[in-house]
Motif scaffolding. Sequence first.
Motif, short mmCIF file in Angstrom:
data_model
loop_
_atom_site.label_atom_id
_atom_site.label_comp_id
_atom_site.label_asym_id
_atom_site.label_seq_id
_atom_site.Cartn_x
_atom_site.Cartn_y
_atom_site.Cartn_z
N LEU A 196 -27.56 -29.77 42.81
CA LEU A 196 -27.76 -30.73 41.68
C LEU A 196 -29.05 -31.13 41.35
O LEU A 196 -29.80 -31.58 40.55
CB LEU A 196 -27.00 -32.25 42.15
CG LEU A 196 -25.61 -32.14 41.84
CD1 LEU A 196 -24.88 -33.42 42.25
CD2 LEU A 196 -25.06 -31.61 40.54
N ALA A 197 -30.06 -30.97 42.68
CA ALA A 197 -31.48 -31.09 42.68
C ALA A 197 -32.24 -29.95 42.22
O ALA A 197 -33.43 -29.87 42.17
CB ALA A 197 -31.84 -31.76 44.03
N LYS A 232 -20.98 -30.56 50.99
CA LYS A 232 -21.45 -31.80 50.29
C LYS A 232 -23.00 -31.33 50.20
O LYS A 232 -23.79 -31.80 49.24
CB LYS A 232 -21.50 -33.04 51.07
CG LYS A 232 -19.97 -33.62 50.92
CD LYS A 232 -19.68 -34.85 51.49
CE LYS A 232 -18.17 -35.45 51.38
NZ LYS A 232 -17.84 -36.72 52.01
N ASP A 233 -23.71 -31.29 51.26
CA ASP A 233 -25.04 -30.57 51.24
C ASP A 233 -25.24 -29.68 50.31
O ASP A 233 -26.30 -29.72 49.54
CB ASP A 233 -25.58 -30.40 52.52
CG ASP A 233 -25.31 -31.56 53.67
OD1 ASP A 233 -25.47 -32.63 53.29
OD2 ASP A 233 -25.33 -31.25 54.88
N LYS A 244 -18.01 -36.29 39.16
CA LYS A 244 -18.63 -37.20 40.05
C LYS A 244 -19.45 -38.30 39.41
O LYS A 244 -19.90 -39.48 39.57
CB LYS A 244 -19.67 -36.37 41.06
CG LYS A 244 -19.11 -35.46 41.88
CD LYS A 244 -18.32 -36.39 43.02
CE LYS A 244 -17.44 -35.64 43.91
NZ LYS A 244 -16.93 -36.66 45.01
N TRP A 279 -23.80 -29.04 47.65
CA TRP A 279 -23.75 -29.94 46.22
C TRP A 279 -25.22 -30.63 45.79
O TRP A 279 -25.53 -30.50 44.81
CB TRP A 279 -22.41 -30.73 46.03
CG TRP A 279 -21.15 -29.81 45.57
CD1 TRP A 279 -19.94 -29.94 46.38
CD2 TRP A 279 -21.14 -29.15 44.56
NE1 TRP A 279 -19.17 -28.90 45.55
CE2 TRP A 279 -19.83 -28.62 44.48
CE3 TRP A 279 -22.06 -28.87 43.45
CZ2 TRP A 279 -19.15 -28.05 43.53
CZ3 TRP A 279 -21.22 -28.26 42.27
CH2 TRP A 279 -19.83 -27.64 42.37
N LYS A 280 -25.67 -31.18 47.01
CA LYS A 280 -26.69 -31.96 46.75
C LYS A 280 -27.82 -31.32 46.41
O LYS A 280 -28.56 -31.48 45.51
CB LYS A 280 -26.89 -32.90 48.01
CG LYS A 280 -25.91 -34.08 48.25
CD LYS A 280 -26.37 -34.81 49.52
CE LYS A 280 -25.33 -35.77 50.00
NZ LYS A 280 -25.65 -36.66 51.18
N GLU A 281 -27.98 -30.23 47.00
CA GLU A 281 -29.27 -29.17 46.66
C GLU A 281 -28.98 -28.74 45.24
O GLU A 281 -30.03 -28.41 44.68
CB GLU A 281 -29.13 -28.29 47.92
CG GLU A 281 -30.54 -27.37 47.83
CD GLU A 281 -30.61 -26.57 49.14
OE1 GLU A 281 -30.99 -25.46 48.99
OE2 GLU A 281 -30.33 -27.00 50.35
#
Length: 521
Positions: free
Chosen positions: A273-274, A266-267, A338, A269-271
């Motif tokens: 997307l950013a 999950k981390d 998402k 994916w967050k990175e």
Amino acid sequence: MRAEERYEISMLKKEKMNLLKLIDKKNEEKISLQTEVTKLRKKLAEEYLHYLTERDARKILIADLNELRYQREDMSLAQSPGIWGEDPVKLTLALKMTRQDLTRTQMELNTMKANFGDVVPRRDFEMQEKTNRDLQEQLDSLRDDYEEVRKEHEILLQLHMSTLKERDQFYSELQEIQRTSTPRPDWTKCEDVVSGGPDRWHMLAEGKNSDQLVDVLLEEIGEGLLREKDFFPGLGYGEAIPPFLRFDGIVENKKPTKKDVVNLLKDAWKERLAEEQKEKFPDFFFNFLERRFGPGDAMAWAYTIFENIKLFRSNEVMSQFYAVLMGKRSEIVYIKHKETVAQLLKEMTNVDSQNEGLLTMEQLSTVLKSIFPFKKEEKIQELMEAGGWHPNSSNADFLNYRSLFMEDEEGQSMHFVQKLWEQYMDEKDEYLQELKQELGLELRDEVTLCKVREALMNIDPGLDKQTLNSYLSQAFQLPVTELPEEGEKEEGIVTRLQAALEQLQMADIRRMGAREHEPAS
């Protein structure tokens, strides 16, 4: 000129008014004449009826007079019995005339019998004719009914023959299955083998078919074996080896829990997307591990994470990450999913004006239809049922919509979000199957860019040019900038149909408009 024109126009109007008055007068005279004719006809009918009455009375009177005369003559003959001997010529002549009258009357009677012996009265004829018409109408109706029943009978016979063939085919398949299939496994035997006992096994097995239960059992066995390993052998530097796994020697197994792996993904994916400058996903993954754990442990974590996501296919976070990492699915598919989930939650929150976390079933249905205007009604119904609706529910029943988007500690979504993902995959398969049918080719056949463009527009007329070009770019593995315009050198761009469908399967493909002859929900 204008004054003369106005004068002519006024004169024409006056003539028109005079003509209209004359027509009205003529119409009134016509009506008056018609009234007079009607009165005269009525008077004529009365006079004719009076004439018939007088005629009948005259005939009766003449008959009465004749009768009285005959009676008087008979009385005279009775009072003078000697008259017969006095005038035999007169009596002979009277007898002869009487016989002639009798003969003539007999001939007329025979003629009447010959001409009108088979004639029926008009009243009887009209009654019989009406009865005949009624019977004919009933006959026509019965013929139509018979023809309809006959056609239905033929259809039923065809259905019966088809059903018999299907029955024979199913019976043959059943015999073949009975001959070749193995008995259904007794999954309760796994309760004592899986860690956690019967309770955990029941939780793992709930709602899964045999194929899915095999995956669960393999995951449980593989998890035990994975934890027993302290090291992984390096796979080398071959071209077939993913870049993040290219290493010689042995690497340490970090042995994280499933929860730790899910949180790490999950981390990542967050990175991702950013990220502003998008690098290839495998390169990004390894660089992420280097930033998180340092260059020394990055390779060990890469092998550890890879072995875990390859094993736990039933975990949606791991399985989706594995598909993107290995190039089996485009990352835009995960991102769009998402975004869709986030959009659903946002719309439901907007409808929840009191911010209580509750929606009625009717509100849920409205939100789903607004977000997914091209879904079939049965698909909306499936999502409603996944959200908690059942046949006994009322539209006024409340639903805690926030619970639909919750995840457990291992990243597993609720049934509603899982059903949303299943429908997306099913609709993509259906879309690509329609494309294949529209092309009318076998998987091994070659297909041109022109034909694929035309087929996509036929099955999905709502496609805009940008989306259509992105689909074609994915199918033929060409940059969008290198795609020819419609009708320009398209015939020279060819690929195998199977390859094109596989490439589209990896991408985010979805219907952009309602099907032909089908309204949106």
